[in-house]
Every structure is written in structure tokens, then in C-alpha cells.
Design an enzyme around this catalytic site. Sequence first.
Site, PDB file in Angstrom:
ATOM      1  N   THR A 128      38.175  -6.652 -76.532  1.00  0.00           N
ATOM      2  CA  THR A 128      39.655  -6.126 -76.466  1.00  0.00           C
ATOM      3  C   THR A 128      40.248  -6.542 -75.227  1.00  0.00           C
ATOM      4  O   THR A 128      39.773  -6.887 -74.078  1.00  0.00           O
ATOM      5  CB  THR A 128      39.581  -4.411 -76.347  1.00  0.00           C
ATOM      6  N   GLU A 130      42.104  -4.567 -73.630  1.00  0.00           N
ATOM      7  CA  GLU A 130      42.003  -3.518 -72.567  1.00  0.00           C
ATOM      8  C   GLU A 130      41.160  -4.053 -71.270  1.00  0.00           C
ATOM      9  O   GLU A 130      41.132  -3.260 -70.333  1.00  0.00           O
ATOM     10  CB  GLU A 130      41.565  -2.324 -73.268  1.00  0.00           C
ATOM     11  N   LYS A 156      33.721  -1.400 -72.953  1.00  0.00           N
ATOM     12  CA  LYS A 156      33.887  -2.725 -73.586  1.00  0.00           C
ATOM     13  C   LYS A 156      33.494  -3.851 -72.459  1.00  0.00           C
ATOM     14  O   LYS A 156      32.833  -4.744 -72.848  1.00  0.00           O
ATOM     15  CB  LYS A 156      35.170  -2.712 -74.066  1.00  0.00           C
TER      16      LYS A 156
HETATM   17  P1  NAD Z   1      37.055   1.687 -85.784  1.00  0.00           P
HETATM   18  O1  NAD Z   1      36.741   2.930 -84.946  1.00  0.00           O
HETATM   19  O2  NAD Z   1      37.967   1.714 -87.037  1.00  0.00           O
HETATM   20  O3  NAD Z   1      35.409   1.436 -86.546  1.00  0.00           O
HETATM   21  C1  NAD Z   1      34.356   1.124 -85.703  1.00  0.00           C
HETATM   22  C2  NAD Z   1      33.275   1.072 -86.865  1.00  0.00           C
HETATM   23  O4  NAD Z   1      32.058   0.921 -86.029  1.00  0.00           O
HETATM   24  C3  NAD Z   1      33.223   2.317 -87.776  1.00  0.00           C
HETATM   25  O5  NAD Z   1      33.155   2.021 -88.910  1.00  0.00           O
HETATM   26  C4  NAD Z   1      31.866   2.912 -87.051  1.00  0.00           C
HETATM   27  O6  NAD Z   1      31.113   3.691 -88.266  1.00  0.00           O
HETATM   28  C5  NAD Z   1      31.176   1.786 -86.541  1.00  0.00           C
HETATM   29  N1  NAD Z   1      30.023   2.298 -85.520  1.00  0.00           N
HETATM   30  C6  NAD Z   1      30.452   3.101 -84.480  1.00  0.00           C
HETATM   31  N2  NAD Z   1      29.073   3.430 -83.708  1.00  0.00           N
HETATM   32  C7  NAD Z   1      28.375   2.485 -84.407  1.00  0.00           C
HETATM   33  C8  NAD Z   1      26.929   2.263 -84.187  1.00  0.00           C
HETATM   34  N3  NAD Z   1      26.348   3.047 -83.174  1.00  0.00           N
HETATM   35  N4  NAD Z   1      26.218   1.508 -84.774  1.00  0.00           N
HETATM   36  C9  NAD Z   1      26.833   1.105 -86.336  1.00  0.00           C
HETATM   37  N5  NAD Z   1      28.029   1.176 -86.347  1.00  0.00           N
HETATM   38  C10 NAD Z   1      28.773   2.005 -85.804  1.00  0.00           C
HETATM   39  O7  NAD Z   1      37.448   0.459 -84.953  1.00  0.00           O
HETATM   40  P2  NAD Z   1      38.240  -0.914 -85.171  1.00  0.00           P
HETATM   41  O8  NAD Z   1      39.599  -0.493 -84.779  1.00  0.00           O
HETATM   42  O9  NAD Z   1      38.292  -1.549 -86.392  1.00  0.00           O
HETATM   43  O10 NAD Z   1      37.798  -1.834 -83.905  1.00  0.00           O
HETATM   44  C11 NAD Z   1      36.518  -2.700 -84.109  1.00  0.00           C
HETATM   45  C12 NAD Z   1      36.149  -3.655 -83.069  1.00  0.00           C
HETATM   46  O11 NAD Z   1      37.304  -4.344 -82.541  1.00  0.00           O
HETATM   47  C13 NAD Z   1      35.686  -2.718 -81.884  1.00  0.00           C
HETATM   48  O12 NAD Z   1      34.845  -3.404 -81.367  1.00  0.00           O
HETATM   49  C14 NAD Z   1      36.824  -2.643 -80.906  1.00  0.00           C
HETATM   50  O13 NAD Z   1      36.656  -2.460 -79.545  1.00  0.00           O
HETATM   51  C15 NAD Z   1      37.612  -3.822 -81.182  1.00  0.00           C
HETATM   52  N6  NAD Z   1      39.084  -4.075 -80.914  1.00  0.00           N
HETATM   53  C16 NAD Z   1      39.856  -3.027 -81.681  1.00  0.00           C
HETATM   54  C17 NAD Z   1      41.233  -3.087 -81.629  1.00  0.00           C
HETATM   55  C18 NAD Z   1      42.579  -2.180 -82.223  1.00  0.00           C
HETATM   56  O14 NAD Z   1      43.444  -2.167 -82.005  1.00  0.00           O
HETATM   57  N7  NAD Z   1      41.811  -1.412 -83.255  1.00  0.00           N
HETATM   58  C19 NAD Z   1      41.692  -4.303 -81.045  1.00  0.00           C
HETATM   59  C20 NAD Z   1      41.001  -4.909 -80.221  1.00  0.00           C
HETATM   60  C21 NAD Z   1      39.757  -4.958 -80.297  1.00  0.00           C
HETATM   61  O1  DAU Z   2      44.455  -2.916 -76.964  1.00  0.00           O
HETATM   62  C1  DAU Z   2      43.551  -2.950 -77.695  1.00  0.00           C
HETATM   63  C2  DAU Z   2      43.092  -1.566 -78.028  1.00  0.00           C
HETATM   64  O2  DAU Z   2      43.977  -0.837 -78.789  1.00  0.00           O
HETATM   65  C3  DAU Z   2      41.948  -1.479 -78.630  1.00  0.00           C
HETATM   66  O3  DAU Z   2      40.711  -2.040 -78.114  1.00  0.00           O
HETATM   67  C4  DAU Z   2      41.499   0.029 -78.982  1.00  0.00           C
HETATM   68  O4  DAU Z   2      40.133   0.134 -79.782  1.00  0.00           O
HETATM   69  C5  DAU Z   2      42.874   0.489 -79.925  1.00  0.00           C
HETATM   70  O5  DAU Z   2      42.232   1.913 -80.115  1.00  0.00           O
HETATM   71  C6  DAU Z   2      44.032   0.323 -79.188  1.00  0.00           C
HETATM   72  O6  DAU Z   2      44.056   1.348 -78.107  1.00  0.00           O
HETATM   73  P1  DAU Z   2      45.401   1.946 -77.712  1.00  0.00           P
HETATM   74  O7  DAU Z   2      44.943   3.179 -76.733  1.00  0.00           O
HETATM   75  O8  DAU Z   2      46.369   1.072 -77.313  1.00  0.00           O
HETATM   76  O9  DAU Z   2      45.649   2.550 -79.138  1.00  0.00           O
HETATM   77  P2  DAU Z   2      46.379   4.108 -79.740  1.00  0.00           P
HETATM   78  O10 DAU Z   2      46.824   3.864 -80.770  1.00  0.00           O
HETATM   79  O11 DAU Z   2      45.597   5.076 -79.116  1.00  0.00           O
HETATM   80  O12 DAU Z   2      47.641   3.993 -78.626  1.00  0.00           O
HETATM   81  C7  DAU Z   2      48.540   3.105 -78.600  1.00  0.00           C
HETATM   82  C8  DAU Z   2      49.687   3.547 -77.689  1.00  0.00           C
HETATM   83  O13 DAU Z   2      50.303   4.542 -78.273  1.00  0.00           O
HETATM   84  C9  DAU Z   2      49.354   3.706 -76.466  1.00  0.00           C
HETATM   85  O14 DAU Z   2      50.418   3.298 -75.475  1.00  0.00           O
HETATM   86  C10 DAU Z   2      49.299   5.513 -76.382  1.00  0.00           C
HETATM   87  C11 DAU Z   2      50.204   5.648 -77.198  1.00  0.00           C
HETATM   88  N1  DAU Z   2      50.136   7.018 -78.008  1.00  0.00           N
HETATM   89  C12 DAU Z   2      48.778   7.056 -78.794  1.00  0.00           C
HETATM   90  C13 DAU Z   2      48.700   8.277 -79.506  1.00  0.00           C
HETATM   91  C14 DAU Z   2      47.450   8.364 -80.184  1.00  0.00           C
HETATM   92  C15 DAU Z   2      51.002   7.925 -78.233  1.00  0.00           C
HETATM   93  O15 DAU Z   2      52.083   7.914 -77.319  1.00  0.00           O
HETATM   94  N2  DAU Z   2      50.649   9.095 -78.846  1.00  0.00           N
HETATM   95  C16 DAU Z   2      49.502   9.469 -79.404  1.00  0.00           C
HETATM   96  O16 DAU Z   2      49.348  10.343 -80.107  1.00  0.00           O
END
Ligand code: NAD
Ligand code: DAU
Length: 341
Positions: A128, A130, A156
Site C-alpha cells: 500500500t 500508506e 504492511k
Molecule cells: P479486504 O479487507 O476487502 O480483503 C482482505 C481479504 O483477506 C478478505 O477476504 C479476508 O478474509 C482475507 N484475509 C484476512 N486475513 C487472512 C488470513 N490470515 N488468511 C487468509 N485470508 C485472510 O481488503 P482489500 O481492500 O481487498 O485489500 C487487499 C490487499 O490490498 C491488502 O493487502 C491491502 O493491504 C492492499 N491494499 C488495499 C487498498 C485499498 O484501498 N483497499 C489499497 C492498497 C493496497
Molecule cells: O491508501 C491505501 C489504503 O487505503 C489501503 O492500504 C487501506 O487498506 C484502505 O483501507 C485505505 O485506507 P484509508 O484509511 O485511506 O481508507 P478509509 O476508507 O478508511 O478512509 C479514506 C479517507 O476517508 C481517510 O482520509 C479517512 C476518511 N474517513 C474514513 C472513514 C471510514 C472519514 O472521514 N470517515 C470515515 O468514517
Amino acid sequence: MQHPSCARVVVTGGAGFIGSEFARVLVERGYRSVTVFDKLTYAGNPANIADLAAYPGFTFVQGDICDAARVDEVLADADIVVNFAAETHVDRSLLHPGEFIQTDVFGVWVLLEAARKFGLAKFVHVSTDEVYGEILSGSSVETDALSPRNPYSASKAGGEMMVLAYAATYGVPAVISRGSNTYGPRQYPEKFLPLATTNVLEGRPIPVYGNGRQMRDWMHVRDHAEGIELLVREGRAGEVYNVGGGNVRENLLIVEYILDELDAPRDLVTHVTDRQGHDIRYSLDTTKIRSLGWQPRIPFEDGVRETIRWYRDNRSWWEPLKSGEYEEYYRRNYAGRELVR
Ligand code: NAD
Ligand code: DAU
């Protein structure tokens, strides 16, 4: 790597938001076999991969990446593993950091040991933006120092360090992607866009942290999944690649699109106490992955509006999720956060 039609891929965390879209891309592109290995935590959802079950090369295996014996069973017959499995929500990491260290650091090590033992042809680890920490101006490049500032991003970063150590020490052919904030269908409704959209659809307030001027670099889930698929084929072992949408926007803009698209009243917007250690801004430089031939294709406003409509039209996907454990988490995270204006 070998031609996709010969490659057997294990997608850990493939029942989650991005992993399920990635598995869909592999199926569409004719990979020989696609095995989703997922613990099915609160964030994992079999409905996310239900459409893939008909594909002859597709298998689902329930399991935990921290369970070495189970991981060995699945990776013994694989060529490639792509690791999406993680605890992913920053707010939950503030409430219980231990689970993040377990899956996002220890679990990654378990996978690396198996990759080494079975001599896998590629290990793609999904990380990520982050891990860089906040960047108040300009964009993060892959050679920047890591400076994570919350328990999720620190975990991470820890996982990444182990991946790079195994690449350097044991020659595990590992590639790391650092993705930016991803939006799209099938995102668990604890994350900002689906939380705010589904709250409006239920007539509940949108909790905006602090002044809502924080910025994220937004990318559609299809673009993210396609970027990682390119890294499976073309990413160089031992290298890190940023994967970002190039849409650095304030949270309040997302709120505006939601209110506009759903024709909802502005007084649903509620400013609440800010997240502890809230990173103000992320932005990624994506020159490196663009040189391999990837670029995001989905325009930001189109993608966000289409996503809002998806939640409006797919209540049966998210309504069952917003009960039980979710409500308990919601109370813990949001109760008593006084209004700041
Ligand atoms: P998500 O939370 O939707 O999905 C995570 C999945 O991992 C789930 O299906 C969960 O059951 C599985 N999981 C959790 N712990 C596990 C374990 N111990 N063994 C096997 N499975 C397990 O997450 P996402 O948003 O799809 O993110 C996927 C990946 O991408 C993560 O590694 C996250 O750090 C990364 N990522 C997410 C974002 C974002 O904005 N969502 C951005 C950049 C990177
Ligand atoms: O940047 C990549 C990351 O983006 C991923 O690695 C993470 O898995 C993913 O969850 C996401 O993290 P954020 O913390 O940026 O996502 P979130 O949706 O929680 O929040 C997005 C922005 O919105 C952040 O600035 C916090 C704000 N927020 C979030 C929530 C849940 C609010 O203002 N109110 C809320 O209730």
C-alpha cells in the site's frame, strides 16, 4: 514467466474486495488455474467470487495464511502466489493492532517460507501507499524511505521488509506492488466510500473525520487489479512498483458526488472527531509501472458515480453485512465522537 495458459496461480485473500476482482481478471485472461485461498474473516465474502465458480480452473479453499500446514497444501502445486490477504482497515488497527501484526507480518513470512520451499516462479506481494506515510506535496517514488504512521501501515511495511529480505537472502522471486486508495463494487462498507454511500441509502449521517480536507490518490478496483496482473507477467524480481490512480482528491469531493448522485440532503454530513494519527495526503509517482505498459483507464468522476450507483442497485450485497459484528464495530469506532463543527 510461462504463458498464462500454463500458470497455476494462488490468490490469497481472493474473497476480499481487490483480490476477488484480480481473480476475475485472471479467469478472463485464461490462466490455467486460479485458486482463491481465504480465511473468510469479516471482510471475506464468498458472494464476491460466486460468479467464478463456473470456470473449470477455479477453486476456493478456506484457510489462514498463518497456518503453515494449510499453506503448504495449497502452494505445493502452484507456480505463482499473489498475496492480498491482510487486515486492511486503519480504524480497526487503532482498536486492535495485534491481529494486523499476525496476518500482515507473520502471515507474510509463512507464505514466503512456502514459496522458498516449493521454488515458486513468482511471489507478488500486494502492499500500500500508506507505507510511505503522508506526503504533503509532490508524489512518493519507490526509492523513498518508508515512514508508516499507524498500526496498519506499520504492519504492511513490516511484511514488505520480510519480502525484500527473502528476495535478497534466498532469491525468492518476489515483486511488491504499492497501491493507492481503491474504490469500486464489493468493497466492505467500513471503508469511506461504501460506508458513506450505504449510510445515505439508509438515511444515516455520513461521519466525516475532522474537516474532510484530507486527500487520497483514488483508483478504480479494475485498474488496480489489471496493474497487479501486469506485475505477475512483467514485474522484475526484487523490485517495488507503485500502482496509483493519479486522482489526488479531498474526501469532501467524494461526499459531494454521493449527495449529488443520490439526491440526498446536505445535513447528512456530520463532522466528527478526527482519526488518531490521520495521514493528511497520499500521492504516488507511477512512472515505473507505466514504463511496463500499464496506466489507469477509468476516469475518476465516471468511476465514482458508477460505483455509487452499484451500491444503490445492489442492496442485497451490502445490507446483510451491516448487522451483528459490523454494528458492534460501528458503535466502538463512532460512538461519542463529538462534532467538531
Ligand atoms: P479486504 O479487507 O476487502 O480483503 C482482505 C481479504 O483477506 C478478505 O477476504 C479476508 O478474509 C482475507 N484475509 C484476512 N486475513 C487472512 C488470513 N490470515 N488468511 C487468509 N485470508 C485472510 O481488503 P482489500 O481492500 O481487498 O485489500 C487487499 C490487499 O490490498 C491488502 O493487502 C491491502 O493491504 C492492499 N491494499 C488495499 C487498498 C485499498 O484501498 N483497499 C489499497 C492498497 C493496497
Ligand atoms: O491508501 C491505501 C489504503 O487505503 C489501503 O492500504 C487501506 O487498506 C484502505 O483501507 C485505505 O485506507 P484509508 O484509511 O485511506 O481508507 P478509509 O476508507 O478508511 O478512509 C479514506 C479517507 O476517508 C481517510 O482520509 C479517512 C476518511 N474517513 C474514513 C472513514 C471510514 C472519514 O472521514 N470517515 C470515515 O468514517
